[in-house]
Design a protein around this motif. Structure first.
Motif, PDB file in Angstrom:
ATOM      1  N   VAL A  26       0.962  -1.177   0.051  1.00  0.00           N
ATOM      2  CA  VAL A  26      -0.218  -0.043   0.221  1.00  0.00           C
ATOM      3  C   VAL A  26       0.915   1.362  -0.123  1.00  0.00           C
ATOM      4  O   VAL A  26       0.639   2.130  -0.893  1.00  0.00           O
ATOM      5  N   GLY A  27       1.921   1.217   0.782  1.00  0.00           N
ATOM      6  CA  GLY A  27       2.777   2.567   1.009  1.00  0.00           C
ATOM      7  C   GLY A  27       3.806   2.791   0.166  1.00  0.00           C
ATOM      8  O   GLY A  27       3.888   4.006  -0.453  1.00  0.00           O
ATOM      9  N   ALA A  28       4.220   1.683  -0.608  1.00  0.00           N
ATOM     10  CA  ALA A  28       5.318   1.800  -1.361  1.00  0.00           C
ATOM     11  C   ALA A  28       4.932   1.567  -3.012  1.00  0.00           C
ATOM     12  O   ALA A  28       5.539   2.195  -3.861  1.00  0.00           O
ATOM     13  N   ARG A  29       3.688   0.856  -3.224  1.00  0.00           N
ATOM     14  CA  ARG A  29       3.330   0.848  -4.613  1.00  0.00           C
ATOM     15  C   ARG A  29       1.912   1.509  -4.844  1.00  0.00           C
ATOM     16  O   ARG A  29       2.069   2.368  -5.885  1.00  0.00           O
ATOM     17  N   LEU A  30       0.780   1.246  -4.237  1.00  0.00           N
ATOM     18  CA  LEU A  30      -0.424   1.882  -4.432  1.00  0.00           C
ATOM     19  C   LEU A  30      -0.352   3.304  -3.905  1.00  0.00           C
ATOM     20  O   LEU A  30      -0.799   3.926  -5.261  1.00  0.00           O
TER      21      LEU A  30
END
Length: 173
Positions: free
Chosen positions: A68-72
């Motif tokens: 969630v934090g690094a991709r989305l």
């Protein structure tokens, strides 16, 4: 491939990864339900199989938060903000919260602190670790909710705009 097509692919890929992590977390949570709440004594008494499931639960929580934090969030932020200029992650989160793609920056930060606490405690301090795991076990669904909010924002607000024009700007969102 157009920039918006690339971003759409990145977001859809991140969503698929997050959904896979959530399925594994849910399965582990069901198998661990009878173990919680943990005490220092019950934590030390877990069977090897229970420890393996607990490790999977922690691992998948961590991987979900990373996805969630690094991709989305970064890919979604490019579409929400309208540019891909480097900015501090906290600024990105603030913009996503303001747009409605992140339901609570405070909750995100609390879950991040919980994860960091586990990384430094597990399995060294049994008392602190069991307390932290109890919180994680009851609060992990907040991370799932954060993901669902971001996915819903993408599906309901971004995808229709991409389908209409292929271009998205900050004002259109």
């Amino acid at each position: 491939m157009a920039v918006t097509d690339l971003l759409r692919h990145k977001i859809e890929s991140a969503i698929g990864e997050c959904e896979a992590h959530i399925l594994r977390i849910e399965g582990a949570a069901v198998r661990l339900e009878s173990c919680f709440p943990l005490s220092a004594e019950s934590f030390k008494a877990l069977s090897d199989e229970q420890v393996a499931v607990l490790d999977q639960f922690i691992y998948r929580f961590t991987k979900l938060q990373d996805a969630v934090g690094a991709r989305l969030f970064p890919a979604l932020a490019v579409l929400v903000i309208g540019d891909d200029e480097p900015r501090p992650f906290l600024d990105t989160l603030n913009r996503l919260e303001k747009a409605g793609a992140l339901e609570s920056l405070e909750t995100w930060q609390t879950l991040r602190a919980l994860r960091n606490s586990l990384a430094h405690e597990y399995p060294e301090s049994v008392d602190q670790c069991s307390d932290t795991l109890n919180i994680l076990f009851t609060d992990w669904e907040q991370l799932r909710s954060i993901f669902f909010t971001a996915r819903q924002y993408f599906t309901e607000r971004i995808l229709p705009l991409l389908s209409q024009s292929g271009d998205v700007d900050e004002a259109g969102i």
